[in-house]
Design an enzyme around this catalytic site. Structure first.
Site, PDB file in Angstrom:
ATOM      1  N   ASP A   9     -14.736   3.478 -41.421  1.00 43.33           N
ATOM      2  CA  ASP A   9     -13.814   2.964 -42.593  1.00 43.33           C
ATOM      3  C   ASP A   9     -14.864   2.930 -43.993  1.00 43.33           C
ATOM      4  O   ASP A   9     -15.916   3.175 -43.802  1.00 43.33           O
ATOM      5  CB  ASP A   9     -13.530   1.561 -42.254  1.00 43.33           C
ATOM      6  CG  ASP A   9     -12.442   0.935 -43.444  1.00 43.33           C
ATOM      7  OD1 ASP A   9     -11.636   1.576 -43.858  1.00 43.33           O
ATOM      8  OD2 ASP A   9     -12.689  -0.222 -43.716  1.00 43.33           O
ATOM      9  N   ASP A  11     -13.685   1.110 -47.556  1.00 38.04           N
ATOM     10  CA  ASP A  11     -13.696  -0.005 -48.222  1.00 38.04           C
ATOM     11  C   ASP A  11     -14.412  -0.984 -47.427  1.00 38.04           C
ATOM     12  O   ASP A  11     -13.635  -1.473 -46.630  1.00 38.04           O
ATOM     13  CB  ASP A  11     -12.522  -0.092 -48.784  1.00 38.04           C
ATOM     14  CG  ASP A  11     -11.676   0.660 -49.685  1.00 38.04           C
ATOM     15  OD1 ASP A  11     -12.378   1.273 -50.577  1.00 38.04           O
ATOM     16  OD2 ASP A  11     -10.301   0.681 -49.957  1.00 38.04           O
ATOM     17  N   ASP A 180     -14.507  -3.118 -41.337  1.00 40.81           N
ATOM     18  CA  ASP A 180     -14.488  -4.563 -41.894  1.00 40.81           C
ATOM     19  C   ASP A 180     -13.264  -4.993 -41.624  1.00 40.81           C
ATOM     20  O   ASP A 180     -13.036  -6.521 -41.581  1.00 40.81           O
ATOM     21  CB  ASP A 180     -14.747  -4.454 -43.273  1.00 40.81           C
ATOM     22  CG  ASP A 180     -13.533  -4.257 -44.147  1.00 40.81           C
ATOM     23  OD1 ASP A 180     -13.258  -5.077 -45.109  1.00 40.81           O
ATOM     24  OD2 ASP A 180     -13.111  -3.056 -43.899  1.00 40.81           O
TER      25      ASP A 180
END
Length: 223
Positions: A9, A11, A180
């Site tokens: 991922d 961000d 996250d």
């Protein structure tokens, strides 16, 4: 056996900040959006982090603001923005982790809900060949204001990854995914090595319960 892959991922996983927030910050500093817009977007981001945001509807509304704009103009604008706002936010630990997987010969891919104007330059900067992202529809060089479905979040990440998985003969049972966000649970459950990086509260609890590794990166020093 198929090849090992490492999916990342972007961000809050590779970047210490949300790329949409960084773009909004740039617009605010240039006087192109007001404080009300900034606060509204912050509220949407909080909803997203607690898994309450309808990400498809939110993305559709966001993309509509680009309707009729030139893709080439946005690309050039994004190049300058990327160097000033995005690159300083790359976690050093994330950079080293990407390098480690590349050195091992793994198939490395960035898989993000952000658009190509963030993900592609970041992939190039990190030496990563594959990037999957949310796609804004373009016709005759201009944005239509529509997004190609599905948005590259949650189950959508698996949808956009399918061709890469088949083309590279990836063995998901031996592969990794770093994220996250609890919204990425479908892909976390699909790989043999799920890793929670700087996890939101929901993902943190899930990772602890399932005994998945949790990694916390230090915020990079910025000027």
């Amino acid at each position: 056996m198929g090849r090992v892959a490492a999916f990342f991922d972007v961000d809050k996983t590779i970047l210490a900040e949300n790329s949409a927030a960084l773009y909004l910050r740039a617009l605010y500093e240039r006087g192109e959006v007001d404080l009300r817009t900034v606060l509204s977007s912050l509220g949407s981001y909080v909803q997203y982090k607690v898994n309450l945001l309808n990400i498809d509807r939110f993305t559709e509304r966001t993309v509509q603001r680009f309707s009729g704009q030139s893709e080439e103009m946005l690309r050039k604008e994004a190049e300058a923005w990327f160097g000033e706002f995005v690159l300083p936010m790359v976690y050093p630990e994330a950079r080293r982790l990407v390098e480690r997987h590349l050195e091992r010969g793994d198939v490395v891919a960035l898989v993000s809900g952000a658009t190509k104007y963030v993900v592609d330059p970041l992939a190039e900067h990190l030496g990563v060949r594959h990037s999957l992202h949310t796609q804004m529809e373009v016709r005759d060089g201009c944005f239509t204001g529509r997004v190609l479905q599905p948005v590259c979040v949650g189950e959508g990440k698996i949808y956009w990854l399918q061709q890469l998985i088949e083309r590279e003969a990836i063995d998901l049972a031996r592969s990794w995914f770093y994220t996250d966000s609890m919204s990425d649970l479908p892909l976390l459950e699909l790989v043999g090595h799920p890793v929670a990086v700087n996890p939101d509260p929901l993902l943190y609890r899930t990772a602890r319960r399932r005994r998945w590794p949790v990694r916390l990166f230090e915020t990079p020093d910025t000027p």
